[in-house]
Write a protein that holds these residues in place. Sequence first.
Motif, mmCIF file in Angstrom:
data_model
loop_
_atom_site.group_PDB
_atom_site.id
_atom_site.type_symbol
_atom_site.label_atom_id
_atom_site.label_comp_id
_atom_site.label_asym_id
_atom_site.label_seq_id
_atom_site.Cartn_x
_atom_site.Cartn_y
_atom_site.Cartn_z
ATOM 1 N N ASN A 117 88.644 101.322 58.874
ATOM 2 C CA ASN A 117 89.175 101.256 60.232
ATOM 3 C C ASN A 117 90.507 101.992 60.355
ATOM 4 O O ASN A 117 90.750 102.712 61.337
ATOM 5 C CB ASN A 117 89.349 99.799 60.660
ATOM 6 N N LEU A 118 91.380 101.830 59.360
ATOM 7 C CA LEU A 118 92.672 102.515 59.391
ATOM 8 C C LEU A 118 92.491 104.023 59.293
ATOM 9 O O LEU A 118 93.218 104.795 59.932
ATOM 10 C CB LEU A 118 93.566 102.004 58.261
ATOM 11 N N ALA A 119 91.524 104.465 58.498
ATOM 12 C CA ALA A 119 91.248 105.897 58.385
ATOM 13 C C ALA A 119 90.788 106.472 59.718
ATOM 14 O O ALA A 119 91.178 107.586 60.105
ATOM 15 C CB ALA A 119 90.195 106.150 57.307
ATOM 16 N N VAL A 120 89.975 105.720 60.443
ATOM 17 C CA VAL A 120 89.505 106.164 61.760
ATOM 18 C C VAL A 120 90.669 106.235 62.745
ATOM 19 O O VAL A 120 90.805 107.206 63.514
ATOM 20 C CB VAL A 120 88.399 105.231 62.288
ATOM 21 N N LEU A 121 91.532 105.233 62.734
ATOM 22 C CA LEU A 121 92.688 105.234 63.632
ATOM 23 C C LEU A 121 93.611 106.413 63.337
ATOM 24 O O LEU A 121 94.110 107.077 64.259
ATOM 25 C CB LEU A 121 93.463 103.921 63.502
ATOM 26 N N TYR A 122 93.827 106.678 62.057
ATOM 27 C CA TYR A 122 94.697 107.801 61.697
ATOM 28 C C TYR A 122 94.066 109.136 62.095
ATOM 29 O O TYR A 122 94.767 110.039 62.582
ATOM 30 C CB TYR A 122 95.001 107.787 60.196
ATOM 31 N N ALA A 123 92.766 109.263 61.906
ATOM 32 C CA ALA A 123 92.082 110.482 62.320
ATOM 33 C C ALA A 123 92.229 110.702 63.824
ATOM 34 O O ALA A 123 92.407 111.836 64.288
ATOM 35 C CB ALA A 123 90.609 110.421 61.929
ATOM 36 N N ASN A 146 102.583 105.652 56.696
ATOM 37 C CA ASN A 146 103.433 104.462 56.634
ATOM 38 C C ASN A 146 103.104 103.430 57.706
ATOM 39 O O ASN A 146 103.224 102.230 57.478
ATOM 40 C CB ASN A 146 104.906 104.857 56.807
ATOM 41 N N ILE A 147 102.725 103.903 58.887
ATOM 42 C CA ILE A 147 102.488 103.004 60.019
ATOM 43 C C ILE A 147 101.480 103.639 60.965
ATOM 44 O O ILE A 147 101.482 104.863 61.161
ATOM 45 C CB ILE A 147 103.811 102.688 60.761
ATOM 46 N N ILE A 148 100.615 102.821 61.532
ATOM 47 C CA ILE A 148 99.680 103.255 62.564
ATOM 48 C C ILE A 148 99.837 102.307 63.744
ATOM 49 O O ILE A 148 99.689 101.095 63.597
ATOM 50 C CB ILE A 148 98.230 103.241 62.065
ATOM 51 N N LEU A 149 100.141 102.878 64.895
ATOM 52 C CA LEU A 149 100.337 102.101 66.124
ATOM 53 C C LEU A 149 99.171 102.385 67.063
ATOM 54 O O LEU A 149 98.803 103.550 67.268
ATOM 55 C CB LEU A 149 101.659 102.492 66.781
ATOM 56 N N THR A 150 98.597 101.347 67.651
ATOM 57 C CA THR A 150 97.452 101.553 68.527
ATOM 58 C C THR A 150 97.360 100.428 69.551
ATOM 59 O O THR A 150 98.169 99.489 69.544
ATOM 60 C CB THR A 150 96.140 101.644 67.712
ATOM 61 N N HIS A 151 96.366 100.559 70.417
ATOM 62 C CA HIS A 151 96.053 99.512 71.387
ATOM 63 C C HIS A 151 94.579 99.183 71.249
ATOM 64 O O HIS A 151 93.737 100.090 71.249
ATOM 65 C CB HIS A 151 96.366 99.973 72.805
ATOM 66 N N PRO A 152 94.207 97.899 71.126
ATOM 67 C CA PRO A 152 92.808 97.526 70.909
ATOM 68 C C PRO A 152 91.851 98.056 71.968
ATOM 69 O O PRO A 152 90.671 98.295 71.683
ATOM 70 C CB PRO A 152 92.843 95.998 70.909
ATOM 71 N N GLY A 153 92.354 98.274 73.196
ATOM 72 C CA GLY A 153 91.489 98.756 74.253
ATOM 73 C C GLY A 153 90.974 100.162 74.032
ATOM 74 O O GLY A 153 90.034 100.599 74.710
ATOM 75 N N ALA A 154 91.565 100.883 73.085
ATOM 76 C CA ALA A 154 91.146 102.258 72.821
ATOM 77 C C ALA A 154 90.090 102.353 71.725
ATOM 78 O O ALA A 154 89.521 103.429 71.506
ATOM 79 C CB ALA A 154 92.358 103.101 72.421
ATOM 80 N N ASN A 155 89.834 101.237 71.068
ATOM 81 C CA ASN A 155 88.988 101.274 69.875
ATOM 82 C C ASN A 155 87.870 100.240 69.954
ATOM 83 O O ASN A 155 87.981 99.228 70.644
ATOM 84 C CB ASN A 155 89.839 100.995 68.624
ATOM 85 N N VAL A 156 86.820 100.504 69.218
ATOM 86 C CA VAL A 156 85.715 99.557 69.123
ATOM 87 C C VAL A 156 85.234 99.521 67.682
ATOM 88 O O VAL A 156 85.209 100.550 66.995
ATOM 89 C CB VAL A 156 84.559 99.938 70.082
ATOM 90 N N ASN A 157 84.894 98.325 67.201
ATOM 91 C CA ASN A 157 84.470 98.128 65.812
ATOM 92 C C ASN A 157 83.137 97.395 65.785
ATOM 93 O O ASN A 157 83.083 96.198 65.503
ATOM 94 C CB ASN A 157 85.526 97.331 65.038
ATOM 95 N N PRO A 158 82.044 98.085 66.061
ATOM 96 C CA PRO A 158 80.742 97.412 66.100
ATOM 97 C C PRO A 158 80.283 96.964 64.713
ATOM 98 O O PRO A 158 80.430 97.680 63.726
ATOM 99 C CB PRO A 158 79.805 98.483 66.666
ATOM 100 N N MET A 159 79.754 95.764 64.662
ATOM 101 C CA MET A 159 79.134 95.226 63.450
ATOM 102 C C MET A 159 77.695 94.880 63.818
ATOM 103 O O MET A 159 77.413 93.807 64.339
ATOM 104 C CB MET A 159 79.895 94.002 62.951
ATOM 105 N N GLN A 160 76.779 95.834 63.581
ATOM 106 C CA GLN A 160 75.380 95.630 63.973
ATOM 107 C C GLN A 160 74.704 94.550 63.139
ATOM 108 O O GLN A 160 73.850 93.817 63.640
ATOM 109 C CB GLN A 160 74.598 96.939 63.821
ATOM 110 N N LEU A 161 75.080 94.483 61.873
ATOM 111 C CA LEU A 161 74.455 93.496 60.988
ATOM 112 C C LEU A 161 75.511 92.912 60.071
ATOM 113 O O LEU A 161 76.247 93.647 59.403
ATOM 114 C CB LEU A 161 73.338 94.150 60.156
ATOM 115 N N ASN A 162 75.594 91.597 60.072
ATOM 116 C CA ASN A 162 76.497 90.874 59.184
ATOM 117 C C ASN A 162 75.676 89.735 58.596
ATOM 118 O O ASN A 162 75.617 88.644 59.154
ATOM 119 C CB ASN A 162 77.701 90.350 59.962
ATOM 120 N N ASP A 188 80.771 100.204 61.867
ATOM 121 C CA ASP A 188 81.497 101.455 62.026
ATOM 122 C C ASP A 188 82.750 101.183 62.847
ATOM 123 O O ASP A 188 83.002 100.033 63.243
ATOM 124 C CB ASP A 188 80.630 102.526 62.694
ATOM 125 N N ALA A 189 83.508 102.217 63.102
ATOM 126 C CA ALA A 189 84.714 102.113 63.919
ATOM 127 C C ALA A 189 84.873 103.408 64.699
ATOM 128 O O ALA A 189 84.650 104.495 64.149
ATOM 129 C CB ALA A 189 85.942 101.859 63.042
#
Length: 210
Positions: free
Chosen positions: A54-60, A154-170, A193-194
Amino acid sequence: LQDTITEYAITKDRAFSTTIDKGNYIQGNLVKTTGAFLKAEMDEQAIPEFDTYNLAVLYASATTATQVTTVAVTASNAYSTFLALQDKLDDAKVPANGRIAFVKSSFYSFMKLDSSFTLASDVAQKNLINGMVGDIDGVKIVKVPASYFPTNVNIILTHPGANVNPMQLNDINTHQDPPGISGALIEGRFIYDAFTFASKVKACAANKIA
């Protein structure tokens, strides 16, 4: 007003499987329990993988939006580095309420040592006394192990409204004495995925070492 449809393909399909032999379980004083294994598997393998990805996706996303600063963080500039990222989200008209900052442990420590932050307000002064920095300027601070971050970030700043983290199967299952096994079979599978919405990549900002 027309709809815009964007398709996102979920790519992460991960699984684990192990057995606890009934003889080893009994001879080991009943220490090797399914509950203990599952807790260790989630705490040490699954959740760290989810967070790292998830952090890698946010940084990308921050990189795509050119929202990355390249200032070496020290105890004298940690707060100003944080404020610079806040400015980027402000300029992108990202809502101020609900922002989250994922910070490396060293950044967290530098923030507590930065006099420009600790002397900024009575609330900050209280945090200094308590040894906690859980909220800065209304932004929730989440301290993350350095190994979870992309290299030199060092730091990643974001807002949850910009991202989605679907978990199709757990899916986690335990089977006691299934065919061919004397003991417990433990299986887990995660399809996840994220994504950052293409129209909201500027809601992600980050700092890294140049």
